[in-house]
Design an enzyme around this catalytic site. Structure first.
Site, PDB file in Angstrom:
ATOM      1  N   TYR A   1      -1.186  -0.527  10.329  1.00 23.51           N
ATOM      2  CA  TYR A   1      -1.434  -0.803   8.914  1.00 23.51           C
ATOM      3  C   TYR A   1      -0.200  -0.440   8.068  1.00 23.51           C
ATOM      4  O   TYR A   1       0.289  -1.251   7.281  1.00 23.51           O
ATOM      5  CB  TYR A   1      -2.658  -0.021   8.441  1.00 23.51           C
TER       6      TYR A   1
ATOM      7  N   SER B   1       0.871  -1.192   0.000  1.00 18.81           N
ATOM      8  CA  SER B   1       0.000   0.000   0.000  1.00 18.81           C
ATOM      9  C   SER B   1       0.901   1.234   0.000  1.00 18.81           C
ATOM     10  O   SER B   1       2.038   1.178   0.486  1.00 18.81           O
ATOM     11  CB  SER B   1      -0.858   0.024   1.265  1.00 18.81           C
TER      12      SER B   1
HETATM   13  N1  LIG Z   1      -8.680   0.088  -1.091  1.00 13.74           N
HETATM   14  C1  LIG Z   1      -7.574   0.823  -0.990  1.00 13.74           C
HETATM   15  O1  LIG Z   1      -7.591   2.074  -1.078  1.00 13.74           O
HETATM   16  C2  LIG Z   1      -6.252   0.145  -0.803  1.00 13.74           C
HETATM   17  C3  LIG Z   1      -5.081   0.926  -0.912  1.00 13.74           C
HETATM   18  C4  LIG Z   1      -3.855   0.309  -0.728  1.00 13.74           C
HETATM   19  C5  LIG Z   1      -3.793  -1.041  -0.468  1.00 13.74           C
HETATM   20  N2  LIG Z   1      -4.959  -1.760  -0.358  1.00 13.74           N
HETATM   21  C6  LIG Z   1      -4.836  -3.187  -0.079  1.00 13.74           C
HETATM   22  O2  LIG Z   1      -5.491  -3.912  -1.102  1.00 13.74           O
HETATM   23  C7  LIG Z   1      -6.071  -5.095  -0.553  1.00 13.74           C
HETATM   24  C8  LIG Z   1      -7.568  -5.127  -0.838  1.00 13.74           C
HETATM   25  O3  LIG Z   1      -8.163  -3.935  -0.396  1.00 13.74           O
HETATM   26  P1  LIG Z   1      -9.759  -3.753  -0.375  1.00 13.74           P
HETATM   27  O4  LIG Z   1     -10.033  -2.302  -0.346  1.00 13.74           O
HETATM   28  O5  LIG Z   1     -10.369  -4.595  -1.431  1.00 13.74           O
HETATM   29  O6  LIG Z   1     -10.043  -4.342   1.090  1.00 13.74           O
HETATM   30  P2  LIG Z   1     -11.218  -5.226   1.702  1.00 13.74           P
HETATM   31  O7  LIG Z   1     -11.085  -5.077   3.179  1.00 13.74           O
HETATM   32  O8  LIG Z   1     -12.510  -4.878   1.073  1.00 13.74           O
HETATM   33  O9  LIG Z   1     -10.845  -6.718   1.237  1.00 13.74           O
HETATM   34  C9  LIG Z   1     -10.005  -7.544   1.976  1.00 13.74           C
HETATM   35  C10 LIG Z   1     -10.493  -8.965   1.867  1.00 13.74           C
HETATM   36  O10 LIG Z   1      -9.652  -9.768   2.701  1.00 13.74           O
HETATM   37  C11 LIG Z   1     -10.465 -10.687   3.401  1.00 13.74           C
HETATM   38  N3  LIG Z   1      -9.789 -11.100   4.635  1.00 13.74           N
HETATM   39  C12 LIG Z   1      -9.553 -10.327   5.732  1.00 13.74           C
HETATM   40  N4  LIG Z   1      -8.960 -11.064   6.682  1.00 13.74           N
HETATM   41  C13 LIG Z   1      -8.819 -12.321   6.172  1.00 13.74           C
HETATM   42  C14 LIG Z   1      -8.277 -13.521   6.685  1.00 13.74           C
HETATM   43  N5  LIG Z   1      -7.758 -13.583   7.920  1.00 13.74           N
HETATM   44  N6  LIG Z   1      -8.264 -14.621   5.891  1.00 13.74           N
HETATM   45  C15 LIG Z   1      -8.798 -14.578   4.641  1.00 13.74           C
HETATM   46  N7  LIG Z   1      -9.339 -13.460   4.114  1.00 13.74           N
HETATM   47  C16 LIG Z   1      -9.354 -12.348   4.873  1.00 13.74           C
HETATM   48  C17 LIG Z   1     -11.750  -9.915   3.689  1.00 13.74           C
HETATM   49  O11 LIG Z   1     -12.815 -10.801   3.999  1.00 13.74           O
HETATM   50  C18 LIG Z   1     -11.939  -9.151   2.399  1.00 13.74           C
HETATM   51  O12 LIG Z   1     -12.691  -9.895   1.468  1.00 13.74           O
HETATM   52  C19 LIG Z   1      -5.719  -5.084   0.929  1.00 13.74           C
HETATM   53  O13 LIG Z   1      -4.503  -5.775   1.123  1.00 13.74           O
HETATM   54  C20 LIG Z   1      -5.505  -3.620   1.217  1.00 13.74           C
HETATM   55  O14 LIG Z   1      -4.682  -3.417   2.351  1.00 13.74           O
HETATM   56  C21 LIG Z   1      -6.169  -1.204  -0.515  1.00 13.74           C
END
Ligand SMILES: NC(=O)c1ccc[n+]([C@@H]2O[C@H](COP(=O)([O-])OP(=O)(O)OC[C@H]3O[C@@H](n4cnc5c(N)ncnc54)[C@H](O)[C@@H]3O)[C@@H](O)[C@H]2O)c1
Length: 261
Positions: free
Chosen positions: A165, A141
């Site tokens: 985070y 991220s």
């Molecule tokens: N959305 C953003 O702006 C953004 C920016 C930078 C990085 N990210 C990263 O991208 C990825 C996806 O982001 P998102 O916005 O879709 O997040 P999100 O929280 O909607 O999706 C994360 C998914 O991981 C699953 N999860 C959580 N804990 C788990 C576990 N212990 N075992 C199995 N599954 C598990 C959740 O059920 C969910 O479906 C993440 O790693 C997040 O940190 C997101």
């Protein structure tokens, strides 16, 4: 199709950006394991893929459990015959509390965002090692890069502020380089994507109390935020042979956010 005959596991594939990785990989010809703790949603994504003629399975597993992840990798290898791609996308993000500064909470975040990545990779590693090929893509991220103004005029700080985070995501970048070095001898490549602010349901929750997406937009050179689909090109590239000579790299896909410093 760039991923014809390849088999991918996407952790956290049930919603948000993970779901888009799954759909794109399927479009590119891969068989996809949609792995998540959210059973119904994982099944829905797998169903979407199979209904449009692709190959997919839902795998309900928690990335923090070594046994569950070993079982999950075995189930995928038995069903599809091999494992070529692992996207370590699952993270504590949707349910995160960015204001909780306790050590206990930090440990909880690291448990999913760091140990989950290590456990998932260890579960899949034997298959890739045996095949002598594989592509691991860790989702970091821009939170790994402390950017923005100094906090000189903010409120009094009751303790040393630490984003569990951000810490976890900089750890992901370290793991990417360290594993790239260690696993190259088995032709296993390890790269990362560092997404910028992406308009998922999770982001709307997380940024809601901090001015919402509009407040973040002014920090990007391109004057926009990302949609989840905007990250799938980088994910397809890193999974495919187009990036065969790349390992240990982090691709920052953020509409020009961290470059503004
Ligand atoms: N959305 C953003 O702006 C953004 C920016 C930078 C990085 N990210 C990263 O991208 C990825 C996806 O982001 P998102 O916005 O879709 O997040 P999100 O929280 O909607 O999706 C994360 C998914 O991981 C699953 N999860 C959580 N804990 C788990 C576990 N212990 N075992 C199995 N599954 C598990 C959740 O059920 C969910 O479906 C993440 O790693 C997040 O940190 C997101």
């Amino acid at each position: 199709m760039r991923l014809q005959d390849k088999v991918a596991i996407v952790t956290g594939g049930a919603q948000g950006i993970g779901r888009e990785y799954c759909l794109r990989y399927a479009e590119e010809g891969a068989s996809v394991a949609v792995l998540d703790v959210r059973e119904e949603q994982a099944q829905a994504v797998a169903g979407e893929i199979t209904q449009s003629g692709g190959q997919a399975m839902a795998v309900v597993s928690d990335v923090t459990s070594e046994q569950a992840m070993a079982d999950a990798a075995k189930a995928v290898a038995e069903r599809f015959g091999r494992i070529d791609i692992l996207v370590n996308n699952a993270a504590l993000y949707y349910d995160i509390d960015m204001t909780d500064q306790t050590i206990d909470y930090m440990k909880k975040v690291l448990d999913v965002n760091i140990f989950g990545v290590i456990i998932a990779t260890r579960a899949v590693y034997p298959y890739m090692k045996q095949q002598k090929s594989g592509s691991i893509i860790n989702i970091a991220s821009i939170g790994a890069y402390p950017i923005g103004p100094r906090g000189v005029d903010g409120p009094d700080l009751p303790t040393v502020p630490t984003s569990g985070y951000g810490l976890s995501k900089s750890g992901v970048i370290y793991l990417t380089k360290s594993w790239a070095k260690a696993l190259g001898r088995y032709n296993i490549r390890v790269n990362a994507i560092a997404p910028g602010v992406t308009l998922t349901e999770a982001t709307l929750r997380v940024t809601g109390g901090r001015g919402g997406p509009d407040a973040w937009m002014k920090y990007t050179a391109l004057d926009r935020l990302l949609n989840p689909q905007d990250l799938t090109g980088a994910a397809a590239f890193l999974a495919s042979d187009d990036s065969a000579q790349m390992t240990g790299q982090t691709l920052v896909v953020d509409a020009g956010n961290i470059m503004l410093g």
